[in-house]
Design an enzyme around this catalytic site. Structure first.
Site, PDB file in Angstrom:
ATOM      1  CE  LYS A 158      -4.436   3.882  -2.389  1.00 12.29           C
ATOM      2  NZ  LYS A 158      -3.720   2.631  -2.198  1.00 12.29           N
TER       3      LYS A 158
HETATM    4  N1  PMP Z   1      -5.686  -2.406   0.553  1.00 15.30           N
HETATM    5  C1  PMP Z   1      -4.598  -1.681   0.240  1.00 15.30           C
HETATM    6  C2  PMP Z   1      -3.436  -1.714   1.154  1.00 15.30           C
HETATM    7  C3  PMP Z   1      -4.579  -0.908  -0.944  1.00 15.30           C
HETATM    8  O1  PMP Z   1      -3.509  -0.187  -1.252  1.00 15.30           O
HETATM    9  C4  PMP Z   1      -5.706  -0.931  -1.799  1.00 15.30           C
HETATM   10  C5  PMP Z   1      -5.700  -0.151  -3.085  1.00 15.30           C
HETATM   11  N2  PMP Z   1      -6.118   1.154  -2.934  1.00 15.30           N
HETATM   12  C6  PMP Z   1      -6.812  -1.701  -1.417  1.00 15.30           C
HETATM   13  C7  PMP Z   1      -6.774  -2.421  -0.235  1.00 15.30           C
HETATM   14  C8  PMP Z   1      -8.052  -1.746  -2.270  1.00 15.30           C
HETATM   15  O2  PMP Z   1      -8.720  -0.520  -2.221  1.00 15.30           O
HETATM   16  P1  PMP Z   1      -9.659  -0.037  -3.395  1.00 15.30           P
HETATM   17  O3  PMP Z   1     -10.624  -1.138  -3.648  1.00 15.30           O
HETATM   18  O4  PMP Z   1     -10.300   1.181  -2.880  1.00 15.30           O
HETATM   19  O5  PMP Z   1      -8.772   0.202  -4.575  1.00 15.30           O
END
Ligand code: PMP
Length: 305
Positions: A158
């Protein structure tokens, strides 16, 4: 609207927000070379407050930073304590917690290692979509920005800079009257949205693209795969084309900020009946029950504040 809070955590200590500003020479501000995560706290039915899967989020933050060879310098436990403190001292209940690892100043050449690495944790009030918003979901546009296939592995992190494409795609979707954008890769396979993972119900099986397609392995995605199994649905990680989405009986997205959100239409084509489907509804209810402490927390995913 985001209400400012009085206290943030920076490099190991709580500080007044106004004392925690970043300098204009901050390396990450120029090149997006940093990592972040997003966590939510929820009011519990017993009156308490709890963070959901905070350990997994903080582990991912450290791994995202490690992908960029940035050493966070704080353990998962230190970061969990920081998140708890930020919610508690700011008097928040339903909140969004944003940890950020960034490269400091003054060297704005690419040699990022000449600068110190900083870790910040911020929190603000956030209770997600209304009941109506959750039921109606949001329309989506197939983005004209392809996800580069050769960088698929990097999307596991991320990293701040990835979100350049997300902001462009989101802006394109909004300008064209859609609520969200869906990324395909250069082979036309579905990846994810600008900030959520994507699921399709195909022949009664709950399907989502595999990590190898270049997506963030979302913690909500992982939660929903587990809950779908608990509820007795078939579950499969498999490649999905745009046509698979158009012909699916239901499409929904998952992410910490928005939870489970139905996608009633893509590119002006209705998905299924164009309303929230029974599988999405069952999973949404189960997820809401879990995060608010109404469903037994058998996997130890809630951390009390
Ligand atoms: N894909 C992207 C590109 C994101 O930024 C996020 C948000 N963090 C997610 C998927 C979903 O991840 P999570 O369920 O861990 O929030």
């Amino acid at each position: 609207m985001i209400e400012p809070v009085g206290t943030v955590w920076l490099d190991g200590a709580l500080k007044p927000t106004e004392d925690a500003g970043a300098h204009l020479m901050t390396h990450t501000l120029h090149y997006g070379f940093g990592a972040y995560d997003g966590i939510r706290s929820y009011r519990q039915d017993d009156g308490g407050i709890a963070l959901f899967r905070v350990a997994e989020h903080m582990r991912r933050l450290r791994e995202s930073a490690a992908t960029l060879s940035l050493d966070v310098g704080y353990s998962v436990d230190d970061l969990i304590e920081a998140a708890r403190d930020c919610v508690r001292v700011n008097g928040l209940q339903e909140a969004y917690v944003r940890p950020l690892v960034y490269v400091g100043e003054p060297h704005i050449i690419f040699a990022h290692w000449l600068n110190d690495v900083h870790t910040a944790v911020l929190a603000f009030a956030w209770s997600g979509y209304s009941d109506r918003g959750n039921a109606e979901g949001t329309t989506a546009l197939l983005s004209s920005y392809p996800r580069p296939r050769s960088l698929a592995g990097l999307y596991k992190a991320k990293a701040c800079g990835h979100y350049l494409l997300s902001v462009l795609a989101y802006t394109e979707a909004k300008q064209r009257g859609f609520g969200q954008a869906i990324f395909l890769d250069e082979e036309g396979m579905v990846c994810e949205t600008t900030g959520e993972n994507i699921f399709a119900v195909v022949d009664d099986v709950v399907c989502t693209p595999p990590e190898s397609r270049g997506l963030l392995p979302g913690i909500t995605r992982d939660t929903v795969l587990a809950l779908a199994g608990d509820l007795g649905f078939g579950v499969r990680e498999r490649d999905l084309t745009a046509d698979d989405l158009f012909t699916a009986s239901e499409v929904f997205t998952t992410g910490t900020a928005s939870g489970l959100l139905p996608i009633p239409a893509i590119d002006e084509r209705l998905i299924g009946t164009g309303t929230i489907g029974p599988v999405t509804k069952a999973l949404q209810d189960r997820y809401a029950g879990l995060v608010h402490g109404r469903v037994p927390d058998t996997r130890g995913w809630l951390t009390k504040i």
